[in-house]
Design a protein around this motif. Sequence first.
Motif, PDB file in Angstrom:
ATOM      1  N   ILE A   1       0.757  -1.232   0.121  1.00  0.00           N
ATOM      2  CA  ILE A   1      -0.086   0.011   0.072  1.00  0.00           C
ATOM      3  C   ILE A   1       0.799   1.255  -0.063  1.00  0.00           C
ATOM      4  CG2 ILE A   1      -1.707   1.355   1.431  1.00  0.00           C
ATOM      5  CD1 ILE A   1      -3.137  -1.220   2.097  1.00  0.00           C
TER       6      ILE A   1
ATOM      7  N   CYS B   1       0.963   4.225  -2.839  1.00  0.00           N
ATOM      8  CA  CYS B   1       0.697   5.741  -2.490  1.00  0.00           C
ATOM      9  C   CYS B   1       2.021   6.669  -2.724  1.00  0.00           C
ATOM     10  CB  CYS B   1       0.500   5.829  -1.088  1.00  0.00           C
ATOM     11  SG  CYS B   1      -1.274   5.051  -0.559  1.00  0.00           S
TER      12      CYS B   1
ATOM     13  N   LEU C   1      -5.973   9.274  -6.371  1.00  0.00           N
ATOM     14  CA  LEU C   1      -5.333   8.899  -5.050  1.00  0.00           C
ATOM     15  C   LEU C   1      -4.167  10.066  -4.685  1.00  0.00           C
ATOM     16  CD1 LEU C   1      -4.439   6.584  -2.907  1.00  0.00           C
ATOM     17  CD2 LEU C   1      -2.951   5.781  -4.820  1.00  0.00           C
TER      18      LEU C   1
ATOM     19  N   LEU D   1     -12.306   7.570  -4.968  1.00  0.00           N
ATOM     20  CA  LEU D   1     -11.202   7.786  -5.964  1.00  0.00           C
ATOM     21  C   LEU D   1     -12.035   7.862  -7.171  1.00  0.00           C
ATOM     22  CD1 LEU D   1      -8.348   5.234  -4.828  1.00  0.00           C
ATOM     23  CD2 LEU D   1      -8.712   7.908  -4.195  1.00  0.00           C
TER      24      LEU D   1
ATOM     25  N   TRP E   1     -13.557   2.938  -6.960  1.00  0.00           N
ATOM     26  CA  TRP E   1     -12.380   2.562  -6.085  1.00  0.00           C
ATOM     27  C   TRP E   1     -12.495   3.587  -4.834  1.00  0.00           C
ATOM     28  CZ3 TRP E   1      -7.831  -0.534  -7.004  1.00  0.00           C
ATOM     29  CH2 TRP E   1      -7.847  -1.566  -8.324  1.00  0.00           C
ATOM     30  N   ARG E   2     -12.102   3.014  -3.921  1.00  0.00           N
ATOM     31  CA  ARG E   2     -11.997   3.886  -2.384  1.00  0.00           C
ATOM     32  C   ARG E   2     -10.652   3.821  -1.952  1.00  0.00           C
ATOM     33  NH1 ARG E   2     -16.357   4.043  -4.585  1.00  0.00           N
ATOM     34  NH2 ARG E   2     -18.291   3.711  -3.928  1.00  0.00           N
ATOM     35  N   LEU E   3     -10.122   4.928  -1.139  1.00  0.00           N
ATOM     36  CA  LEU E   3      -8.934   4.878  -0.390  1.00  0.00           C
ATOM     37  C   LEU E   3      -9.625   4.661   1.060  1.00  0.00           C
ATOM     38  CD1 LEU E   3      -6.046   5.531   0.525  1.00  0.00           C
ATOM     39  CD2 LEU E   3      -6.787   7.903   0.781  1.00  0.00           C
TER      40      LEU E   3
ATOM     41  N   ILE F   1      -3.473   4.103   6.230  1.00  0.00           N
ATOM     42  CA  ILE F   1      -4.028   3.372   4.902  1.00  0.00           C
ATOM     43  C   ILE F   1      -4.119   1.997   4.985  1.00  0.00           C
ATOM     44  CG2 ILE F   1      -4.060   3.564   2.662  1.00  0.00           C
ATOM     45  CD1 ILE F   1      -2.938   6.390   2.883  1.00  0.00           C
TER      46      ILE F   1
ATOM     47  N   ILE G   1      -6.823   0.101  -0.689  1.00  0.00           N
ATOM     48  CA  ILE G   1      -7.158   0.976  -1.813  1.00  0.00           C
ATOM     49  C   ILE G   1      -7.695  -0.069  -2.603  1.00  0.00           C
ATOM     50  CG2 ILE G   1      -6.234   2.021  -3.723  1.00  0.00           C
ATOM     51  CD1 ILE G   1      -3.980   2.979  -1.971  1.00  0.00           C
TER      52      ILE G   1
END
Length: 109
Positions: free
Chosen positions: A10, A14, A32, A68, A72-74, A101, A104
């Motif tokens: 991850i 990032c 992102l 995102l 998609w999500r963070l 985090i 993702i």
Amino acid sequence: MEILYKDKKIRELCEKQAAAEKKLGAACARKLKLRLLALQAATRVSELVAGNPHPLKGDRHGQFALDLAGGWRLVFAPANEPCPTRPDGGVDWSEVTIVSIEYIGDYHD
């Protein structure tokens, strides 16, 4: 805010634009990067405004998500020790200043 990462994979997504574009696609990688800049600029989670910030429920209770692109999500969790809580036992996001985090992707799949 201070940002930590669940694992090396991850962190790489990032921190390395090429890795993010390869896995997520250009549009999602761009979002992102913007969300990470917003997290860094905010003092606490409650200051976030972009990306439809929202706490999660069910098996992701205690986590928070930012949109995102393309579904998609963070997803991140509080990393303050101890975790700030409300009287009802839930996370007090207005006091969270360190996040980790955790995920993702599209957790709806």
